[in-house]
Scaffold this active site. Structure first.
Site, PDB file in Angstrom:
ATOM      1  N   SER A 144       1.049  -0.731   0.231  1.00 47.30           N
ATOM      2  CA  SER A 144       0.321   0.201  -0.401  1.00 47.30           C
ATOM      3  C   SER A 144       0.845   1.460   0.240  1.00 47.30           C
ATOM      4  CB  SER A 144      -0.472   0.145   0.926  1.00 47.30           C
ATOM      5  OG  SER A 144      -1.350   1.603   1.478  1.00 47.30           O
ATOM      6  N   TYR A 169      -3.008  -0.487   9.825  1.00 49.08           N
ATOM      7  CA  TYR A 169      -2.820  -0.864   8.639  1.00 49.08           C
ATOM      8  C   TYR A 169      -1.511  -0.829   7.719  1.00 49.08           C
ATOM      9  CZ  TYR A 169      -3.833  -1.735   3.801  1.00 49.08           C
ATOM     10  OH  TYR A 169      -3.702  -1.447   2.503  1.00 49.08           O
ATOM     11  N   LYS A 173       1.620  -3.163   6.520  1.00 56.77           N
ATOM     12  CA  LYS A 173       2.213  -3.584   4.932  1.00 56.77           C
ATOM     13  C   LYS A 173       3.699  -3.554   5.182  1.00 56.77           C
ATOM     14  CE  LYS A 173      -1.600  -4.260   3.180  1.00 56.77           C
ATOM     15  NZ  LYS A 173      -2.214  -5.472   2.220  1.00 56.77           N
TER      16      LYS A 173
END
Length: 363
Positions: A144, A169, A173
């Site tokens: 991402s 989040y 990643k």
């Protein structure tokens, strides 16, 4: 000349990006020198169950099969369960893995950080470990743009500093990227490609598959289309005081079909004689659009005035994120071709044809 057959494990393949990628994987297999056989695993935590609640294959995968004239290979597996994952690897000889599976909402990750660390990191560690055990050494990882944190410059190149993430989040990643960097250093036979995405949007032009999250959408485009179809009363615009032209957040949106094509283009790297180690690419258009610009484009596509309310900023968001996609163009031969208007038109077609998403087909 006979084609070469490759089994490809697609984790999270029943989801939004995964399902579109499987369609493109099957399309290129029909004419190319390599025939890819996708094997989908998904725990369906954010995907619809099968028809009548008992059909063993989820509706999104059924429709992929119909679009591609393909008999789906699907296993309902949670890859946090390492023994279940080992069973899958024992059934097939995988040439490569495309790893989509994981929790993916920025706002939710801020509210539930432990869930994100547990699910995303354990599943990735399990996958890498089992790949190593079964000598499967090629992986594409769905990362991402959040790994870049607050950008120091725009557009963002792949060598921009990473790790200063503003939400859990993004941190997961970033950590998984480093799992792969370290694995490739420890095991020189490995090849890992990290793809950093910039806000997928749109749907398959047939209107048969699209984004259908469980509960309220966390992404902008499906939320707007649900407002347009009457499932939501209005769009919440999180902040209008960012340092952007209209004060709302700016992102690089990419059509999900373009994104799927980018994955297929990446697979060719694994056909080289020598392992490539760990490399990263941005997949995007290189053009940023604000929330209000997206809303205006969707109003044109739907021919409706869409209600919205300005609310406070969302925790973990940054003002502007859009990447430099030139490396992918030079090395993968990939360039996004679909426009913002395509994204809006295809999103609206999907929503009109499936006002309740996949749910109506399985009721």
């Amino acid at each position: 000349m006979a084609s070469t057959t490759r089994h490809v494990l697609v984790t999270g393949g029943a989801g939004y990006i995964g399902s579109h990628t499987v369609v493109e994987l099957l399309a290129v297999s029909q004419s190319g020198p390599v025939k890819y056989i996708p094997v989908i695993v998904d725990n369906l935590s954010n995907s619809c169950e099968g028809r009548d609640g008992t059909f063993p294959i989820p509706e999104s995968v059924v429709r992929v099969g119909e679009l591609a004239s393909w008999d789906p290979i699907f296993h309902k597996v949670d890859i946090c369960d390492i023994e279940a994952l080992r069973e899958i690897f024992g059934k097939y000889s995988f040439h490569s893995v495309i790893h989509f599976a994981g929790l993916k909402a920025v706002g939710e990750s801020v509210a539930k950080p432990l869930s994100y660390y547990q699910v995303n990191l354990i599943s990735a560690m399990n996958l890498i470990q089992v790949m190593d055990e079964f000598n499967a050494t090629n992986i594409i990882f769905s990362s991402s743009a959040t790994v870049y944190g607050s950008p120091q410059k725009l557009p963002i190149p792949e060598d921009h500093p990473v790790g200063d993430c503003t939400n859990p989040y993004g941190k997961t990643k970033f950590m998984i990227e480093h799992f792969l960097v370290d694995q490739c250093r420890a095991k020189p036979g490995w090849s890992a490609v990290i793809l950093r995405y910039f806000n997928p949007a749109g749907a398959h032009p047939s209107g048969r598959i699209g984004e259908d999250p469980k509960g309220a959408p966390n992404n902008l485009m499906p939320y707007i289309t649900q407002v347009a179809i009457g499932r939501r009363p209005f769009l919440s615009v999180f902040g209008n005081d960012y340092e952007t032209p209209d004060g709302t957040g700016v992102r690089d949106y990419i059509h999900v079909v373009d994104l799927a094509v980018g994955h297929v283009a990446t697979l060719k790297l694994f056909e080289q004689q020598e392992p490539i180690g760990c490399v990263a690419y941005n997949l995007g258009t290189g053009v940023g659009y604000s929330v209000m610009e997206i809303l205006a484009a969707m109003e044109q596509a739907t021919k409706k005035e869409l209600k919205y309310k300005l609310v406070d900023r969302r925790a973990g968001d940054v003002a502007s994120v859009f990447g430099d996609p030139s490396k992918a163009a030079a090395e993968l031969g990939f360039k996004a071709t679909k426009t913002l208007q395509d994204m809006c038109a295809d999103s609206w077609r999907w929503q009109q044809m499936n006002p309740e998403g996949f749910k109506a087909a399985v009721a």
